[in-house]
Design an enzyme around this catalytic site. Structure first.
Site, PDB file in Angstrom:
ATOM      1  CG  HIS A   1      -3.628  -3.315   4.223  1.00  0.00           C
ATOM      2  ND1 HIS A   1      -2.352  -2.868   4.463  1.00  0.00           N
ATOM      3  CD2 HIS A   1      -4.303  -2.260   3.710  1.00  0.00           C
ATOM      4  CE1 HIS A   1      -2.259  -1.602   4.116  1.00  0.00           C
ATOM      5  NE2 HIS A   1      -3.422  -1.202   3.643  1.00  0.00           N
TER       6      HIS A   1
ATOM      7  CB  CYS B   1      -0.983  -0.049   1.172  1.00  0.00           C
ATOM      8  SG  CYS B   1      -2.358   1.088   0.981  1.00  0.00           S
TER       9      CYS B   1
HETATM   10  N1  GLN Z   1      -1.989   6.963   2.786  1.00  0.00           N
HETATM   11  C1  GLN Z   1      -2.136   6.167   1.623  1.00  0.00           C
HETATM   12  C2  GLN Z   1      -3.471   6.280   0.933  1.00  0.00           C
HETATM   13  O1  GLN Z   1      -4.482   6.571   1.561  1.00  0.00           O
HETATM   14  C3  GLN Z   1      -1.828   4.718   1.946  1.00  0.00           C
HETATM   15  C4  GLN Z   1      -2.842   4.050   2.820  1.00  0.00           C
HETATM   16  C5  GLN Z   1      -2.423   2.671   3.238  1.00  0.00           C
HETATM   17  O2  GLN Z   1      -1.231   2.363   3.327  1.00  0.00           O
HETATM   18  N2  GLN Z   1      -3.363   1.824   3.578  1.00  0.00           N
HETATM   19  O3  GLN Z   1      -3.518   6.074  -0.252  1.00  0.00           O
END
Ligand code: GLN
EC number: 6.3.5.13
Length: 236
Positions: A194, A94
């Site tokens: 995730h 992510c």
């Molecule tokens: N901050 C990033 C987004 O919202 C990554 C979020 C995350 O790692 N789940 O795209």
């Protein structure tokens, strides 16, 4: 630790640990130990330089502000980039895709230069992508469907040096409407999943391990609970 201990780098779990992706390192260590390998997790936290000598690396997701800190740290201590250049496998989850990319724009509209390991750029999308995601992998070494949970506002566009990791069958994925998920470039595999991703997708865990060990395959592990959970997640 012996000479042959496999060393798994968990990079910046203090800032890139928001979504429990540190579990990926636990899965890697456990799957090694169950096959009789010595394995340890090396946690690299904010004040520490990133060593370039570890066998594989895992990075997790984070909120925009935390991923900014991580970006600065990785730019200051380029051990991860050096290790990747030598072929050490890197799993980027992510926000880590965004951090390792060319640049990303935060939800506030600020553009931040990334680490440049991935030919990918990220911009905030109108709607946050949250929910179950399932995909078909595009890497020839992977045959099983992938499952995960996504939660991101950023949408990631790949450039010509990067290839997508998978095709979305449910959920959003990279988030720019092209039905693609994740990124592969050199020894880096990035995914928005995730879960942790490796707990849900043991085939991906073993691919990273075989690459780190420089071997063709590992003996299969018989874990009926993991199989059962996979079936349920792929069904719902
Ligand atoms: N901050 C990033 C987004 O919202 C990554 C979020 C995350 O790692 N789940 O795209």
């Amino acid at each position: 630790m012996s000479e042959s201990t496999v060393r798994i780098g968990l990079v910046l779990p203090d800032v890139m640990g928001t979504y429990g992706d540190g579990g990926n390192a636990l899965v890697l260590r456990q799957r090694l130990r169950m096959r009789g390998y010595d394995a340890e997790i090396v946690e690299i936290t904010l004040p520490q330089p990133v060593p370039n000598s570890l066998d594989l690396y895992a990075l997790g997701g984070a909120e925009d502000s935390a991923q900014r800190l991580a970006t600065r740290h990785l730019q200051q201590y380029p051990g991860l980039q050096e290790a990747a250049a030598k072929g050490a496998p890197v799993l980027a989850i992510c926000a880590a895709i965004q951090v390792l990319g060319e640049w990303y724009e935060t939800a506030e509209g600020e553009r931040v230069d990334g680490v440049g390991l991935l030919d990918a750029t990220t911009t905030p999308q109108a709607k946050r992508a949250i929910g179950e995601v399932t995909t078909t992998p595009l890497l020839p070494e992977l045959t099983a469907a992938l499952t995960g949970f996504e939660n991101h506002r950023g949408g990631t566009k790949l450039g010509g040096d990067a290839t997508p990791f998978a095709k979305v069958t449910r959920g959003i994925g990279n988030g720019i409407g092209d039905g693609l998920e994740g990124v592969v470039q050199g020894s880096v595999i990035g995914t928005y999943m995730h879960g942790p991703a490796l707990a849900r997708n043991p085939e991906l865990a073993d691919l990273l391990l075989t690459r780190a060990l420089g071997i063709d395959s590992l003996p299969p592990l018989d874990l009926p609970e993991v199989d059962q959970l996979r079936k349920e997640r792929l069904r719902t």
